[in-house]
Design a protein around this motif. Sequence first.
Motif, PDB file in Angstrom:
ATOM      1  N   GLY A 242       0.790  -1.257  -0.032  1.00  0.00           N
ATOM      2  CA  GLY A 242       0.026   0.041  -0.177  1.00  0.00           C
ATOM      3  C   GLY A 242       0.919   1.213  -0.151  1.00  0.00           C
ATOM      4  O   GLY A 242       0.512   2.033  -0.848  1.00  0.00           O
ATOM      5  N   ALA A 304      -2.558   3.768   6.546  1.00  0.00           N
ATOM      6  CA  ALA A 304      -3.515   2.997   5.733  1.00  0.00           C
ATOM      7  C   ALA A 304      -5.172   3.362   5.970  1.00  0.00           C
ATOM      8  O   ALA A 304      -5.482   2.820   4.886  1.00  0.00           O
ATOM      9  CB  ALA A 304      -3.198   1.399   6.267  1.00  0.00           C
ATOM     10  N   SER A 307      -5.320   6.443   3.831  1.00  0.00           N
ATOM     11  CA  SER A 307      -5.285   6.074   2.151  1.00  0.00           C
ATOM     12  C   SER A 307      -6.299   5.454   1.600  1.00  0.00           C
ATOM     13  O   SER A 307      -6.815   5.487   0.687  1.00  0.00           O
ATOM     14  CB  SER A 307      -3.888   5.469   2.075  1.00  0.00           C
ATOM     15  OG  SER A 307      -3.454   5.295   0.623  1.00  0.00           O
ATOM     16  N   THR A 308      -6.794   4.366   2.439  1.00  0.00           N
ATOM     17  CA  THR A 308      -7.926   3.584   2.091  1.00  0.00           C
ATOM     18  C   THR A 308      -9.424   4.581   1.713  1.00  0.00           C
ATOM     19  O   THR A 308      -9.995   4.136   0.837  1.00  0.00           O
ATOM     20  CB  THR A 308      -8.166   2.283   3.298  1.00  0.00           C
ATOM     21  OG1 THR A 308      -7.181   1.598   3.358  1.00  0.00           O
ATOM     22  CG2 THR A 308      -9.594   1.605   2.754  1.00  0.00           C
ATOM     23  N   TYR A 341       3.544   6.144   6.657  1.00  0.00           N
ATOM     24  CA  TYR A 341       4.493   4.934   6.034  1.00  0.00           C
ATOM     25  C   TYR A 341       5.902   5.515   5.716  1.00  0.00           C
ATOM     26  O   TYR A 341       6.743   4.795   6.433  1.00  0.00           O
ATOM     27  CB  TYR A 341       3.916   4.383   4.638  1.00  0.00           C
ATOM     28  CG  TYR A 341       4.533   3.513   3.937  1.00  0.00           C
ATOM     29  CD1 TYR A 341       4.738   2.038   4.134  1.00  0.00           C
ATOM     30  CD2 TYR A 341       5.397   4.209   2.687  1.00  0.00           C
ATOM     31  CE1 TYR A 341       5.605   1.275   3.431  1.00  0.00           C
ATOM     32  CE2 TYR A 341       6.159   3.078   2.021  1.00  0.00           C
ATOM     33  CZ  TYR A 341       6.287   1.836   2.529  1.00  0.00           C
ATOM     34  OH  TYR A 341       7.073   0.874   1.702  1.00  0.00           O
ATOM     35  N   ALA A 401      -3.901  -0.113  -0.223  1.00  0.00           N
ATOM     36  CA  ALA A 401      -3.857   0.235   1.115  1.00  0.00           C
ATOM     37  C   ALA A 401      -4.406  -0.422   2.065  1.00  0.00           C
ATOM     38  O   ALA A 401      -4.092  -0.671   3.396  1.00  0.00           O
ATOM     39  CB  ALA A 401      -4.143   2.034   1.107  1.00  0.00           C
TER      40      ALA A 401
END
Length: 446
Positions: A242, A304, A307-308, A341, A401
């Motif tokens: 991701g 995550a 971003s998702t 990240y 992600a």
Amino acid sequence: MGREQWKKIWVGSAGNMVEWFDWFVYATFAVYFADSFFPEGNETANLMNTMGIFAVGFFMRPVGGWLLGRIGDRRGRKAALTLTVTLMSASAVLIAIAPTYDVAGYGGVAVLLVARLLQGLSVGGEYAASATYLTEASAPHRRGFASSFQYVSMTAGQLIGLGLQIILQRNMSDAALHSWGWRIPFIVGALGAAIVFYLRRSMLETEVYAESGAAEQEDRGTLKALWQHKREAFLVMALTMGGTVAYYTYTTYLTKFLSKSAGMEKSTASLVSFCALFVFMCIQPLAGLLSDRIGRRPLLITFAVGSTFLTVPIMTMLKHAGTFWPAFGLALLALVVVTGYTSINACVKAELFPTGIRALGVALPYAIANALFGGTAEYVALWFKKSGVESGFYWYVAGCAAVSLVVYLTMRETRDIDLGRVGADRRTGQAAPAESSGATSVTPAS
């Protein structure tokens, strides 16, 4: 942090900056030289062909990860870091002198391809070698902070490339840039690599490596040894998935997206990327410091989740941003999310492996994941665009992600692990103890 600690960060990062300048310059200047190496035709198709060669470089990264990771574990971090910058310098020279289609037909494409293969080898080893060096050479309670400079240097390399692009755009005609001006950054990259090669010849080996007995271990840096840590290797691939897609979406692809899809002038699109990346670079150490206090997992999970759920609305609004400020705000928001990240992924991966297999353990699985997802991100984006369903790419990034989110939620915390005792639980049946907060030094390489 003392003067010696900053020196180690500088030595470990300077080459990384030049490496990634050369790597990203290909992507940022592709809009100018894409038509030079292929017959006249569809502009998007030529750009896809050029970015296809860009992706080929990523598929050489696993080979570079294996080769240079093996050298890093068997000969030391210094040997691997010196070799990577040598390969990158050679590749920059090749691109700078590559003949166009009008001069040599597809011969220019062949030169471009060889150069990208060399770059793939180089960067495939550079990431792991610098990640390992920065992690091992830093104080245990400052590993997150020190390793964050990997992405500071990576981003600095890209900013220099974008800055050079902006300068050339303002001082050269569009025709001149398409004709020969695009070669200038590759000449600059080759010269920079030569300087860093000189600096790296005098760098110090890490004490963790020197004292671990890694140099005397028969199976150090081998695939057999890596297989004994296959769970960690698969974990590196999954947690990279991701992050690498999101990173390349909002860095190398952003300028092309703003100019080709949002309809911005190339110079405005470049300025948006430059300003957003500058802020992004500055906040990496802050996030690294935060991870040293609260742990790595909280930052990874924040990335995550963000971003998702935010990728689709951010990309949709970016396409209709129109002017500098809305585009800058959206790009910066995306990069702040990605910081969860980028700021710590280097040390997280290095903290998973024993010293004798650390460079290869970080390099090979990361390079494979990068080749499959990071290297193809722009090509996938252009494929969706050519197919008339560009929004499908937004969902693709969000989906990658989401997969990494599952990994972050289930992985162990690595912040307090003792680098010299990683894997001790496998050999003795006991868990590796947490490290103290004392500094980890470096020693002269033999």
